[in-house]
Write a protein that holds these residues in place. Structure first.
Motif, PDB file in Angstrom:
ATOM      1  N   SER A 162       0.811  -1.215   0.000  1.00  0.00           N
ATOM      2  CA  SER A 162       0.000   0.000   0.000  1.00  0.00           C
ATOM      3  C   SER A 162       0.846   1.267   0.000  1.00  0.00           C
ATOM      4  O   SER A 162       0.320   2.367  -0.209  1.00  0.00           O
ATOM      5  CB  SER A 162      -0.930   0.016   1.216  1.00  0.00           C
ATOM      6  N   GLU A 259      -4.929  -0.012   1.669  1.00  0.00           N
ATOM      7  CA  GLU A 259      -5.731   0.074   0.440  1.00  0.00           C
ATOM      8  C   GLU A 259      -4.848  -0.326  -0.732  1.00  0.00           C
ATOM      9  O   GLU A 259      -3.825   0.306  -0.999  1.00  0.00           O
ATOM     10  CB  GLU A 259      -6.274   1.489   0.231  1.00  0.00           C
ATOM     11  N   SER A 262      -7.226   0.171  -5.045  1.00  0.00           N
ATOM     12  CA  SER A 262      -8.542   0.820  -4.884  1.00  0.00           C
ATOM     13  C   SER A 262      -9.695  -0.151  -4.637  1.00  0.00           C
ATOM     14  O   SER A 262     -10.860   0.223  -4.747  1.00  0.00           O
ATOM     15  CB  SER A 262      -8.868   1.677  -6.113  1.00  0.00           C
ATOM     16  N   GLU A 265      -9.486  -3.151   0.661  1.00  0.00           N
ATOM     17  CA  GLU A 265      -9.419  -2.227   1.786  1.00  0.00           C
ATOM     18  C   GLU A 265     -10.361  -2.715   2.892  1.00  0.00           C
ATOM     19  O   GLU A 265     -10.997  -3.765   2.766  1.00  0.00           O
ATOM     20  CB  GLU A 265      -9.787  -0.819   1.345  1.00  0.00           C
ATOM     21  N   ARG A 266     -10.426  -1.926   3.976  1.00  0.00           N
ATOM     22  CA  ARG A 266     -11.263  -2.273   5.126  1.00  0.00           C
ATOM     23  C   ARG A 266     -10.975  -3.706   5.593  1.00  0.00           C
ATOM     24  O   ARG A 266     -11.855  -4.567   5.685  1.00  0.00           O
ATOM     25  CB  ARG A 266     -12.746  -2.126   4.796  1.00  0.00           C
TER      26      ARG A 266
END
Length: 372
Positions: A162, A259, A262, A265-266
């Motif tokens: 990332s 991330e 794109s 993530e999370r």
């Protein structure tokens, strides 16, 4: 005590999972600012010294837990008093860690749930594991150990991919000098998590190969120290020391920033799984040693009958030790190290070892004189 034995590998796994426990997620050593990782490594060295003291006591009394040999070393009355105080200490730490992880899950995943409900669910699962005994706990650890490291390595790689790491955040090294780092190490990181290995003075008698106790303990402390220092260095490199020192759970903050391309993530689930595994084992170990210590002190043959009442005590204590999370954290950083960790992790074990050494020295001298 149970009539079971665990292998050196199983003991090593429990050591490492226990050491990671809450230390993996809290702001460890951040009073040293960007040198927090260095204060953890120095604390690790102090932890090796403390473990050597615990190991030497184990050598003198290889088949007995701390609650038993304390009575042999300093006499029945004072030994029972020390044993009783250690039981209270272990149960108190179990309740503190339960509160830590209850608050964390409340913040992270269940903001609208009552803390009591979260703590109750956790303690029920832990009570079941403790009831099954140390051998089952050790085997569970073997299964989860590899899984935890898989999560850790995957998370670390994702942080790198990332592009979140900024090594300039770790500079300047030794900005406030080595004295500041030593002060933080010997006031905080020596005791949490490394000095908490005092709990294993109750578990070492279960080891099926006593000669391996030293190398297993030293290896686990070194591995844990490196892992925790690396984790804190990554947290600081990603978030900066200002954010890390303000955040109660800096590892969560780091993982939330991941991330990749794109879409990936999370990844908070990584954090949650690591938290549950670490918290489960740390609370379980403190619970278990408090349990068998109580059975040993009061000469109870079946310690499993105590699982429910002691679990209930831990649950109630976890709710009553502080009125808020801020108060809970303040107690953990100021009151607990000075008034609990130093006496129970350092002063009492050193005094017990000195008396035990003198007793064995005098006994050996008498034997030598008689044989001569």
């Amino acid at each position: 005590m149970e009539k079971v034995k665990i292998t050196p590998i199983q003991l090593f796994v429990i050591y490492v999972l226990f050491e990671h426990g809450s230390a993996l997620v809290i702001s460890l050593g951040t009073d040293a600012k960007q040198d927090a990782w260095l204060s953890i490594l120095i604390g690790m060295l102090g932890g090796l010294f403390l473990y050597y003291i615990y190991y030497r006591l184990y050598q003198f009394y290889p088949g007995k837990p701390l609650t038993s040999y304390a009575q042999e070393i300093i006499g029945s009355f004072f030994g029972k008093l020390v044993a009783f105080l250690y039981i209270l200490y272990f149960l108190y730490l179990s309740s503190r860690v339960l509160r830590d992880f209850g608050e964390l899950l409340l913040t992270f995943a269940y903001p609208n749930s009552p803390l009591f409900i979260i703590n109750t669910i956790m303690i029920l699962a832990i009570m079941y594991a403790v009831h099954k005994g140390i051998e089952v706990l050790a085997r569970t650890g073997e299964l989860l150990f590899a899984f935890l490291y898989f999560l850790a390595i995957t998370g670390f790689l994702l942080v790198i991919i990332s592009g979140l790491i900024d090594l300039n955040q770790l500079k300047p090294i030794l900005e406030e000098g080595i004295v500041r780092i030593l002060d933080v190490a010997f006031k905080q990181t020596v005791y949490v998590p490394f000095g908490e290995m005092i709990a294993f003075t109750m578990i070492l008698p279960y080891l099926n190969t006593p000669s391996k106790a030293k190398i297993v303990g030293f290896s686990a402390i070194i591995l844990s120290g490196i892992n925790l220092a690396l984790t804190m260095a990554v947290n600081i490199a990603v978030n900066g020391i200002n954010l890390v020192s303000r955040s109660p759970f800096p590892l969560l903050t780091t993982i939330q920033r991941i991330e990749v391309a794109s879409f990936l993530e999370r990844l908070d689930v990584f954090f949650m799984l690591a938290v549950i595994i670490g918290g489960f084992f740390k609370i379980s170990v403190f619970f278990y040693v408090g349990l068998i210590g109580t059975a040993d002190l009061f000469k109870l043959k079946n310690h499993k009958k105590l699982v429910f009442p002691i679990g209930l005590i831990i649950l109630i204590l976890s709710m009553s030790i502080a009125s808020s999370f801020a108060e809970h954290m303040k107690e953990g950083l100021v009151i607990v190290p000075n008034y609990l960790h130093i006496p129970f992790q350092v002063i009492i074990p050193i005094m017990l070892l000195m008396v035990a050494f003198l007793k064995h020295f005098i006994q050996n001298k008498k034997k030598h004189n008689v044989s001569g």
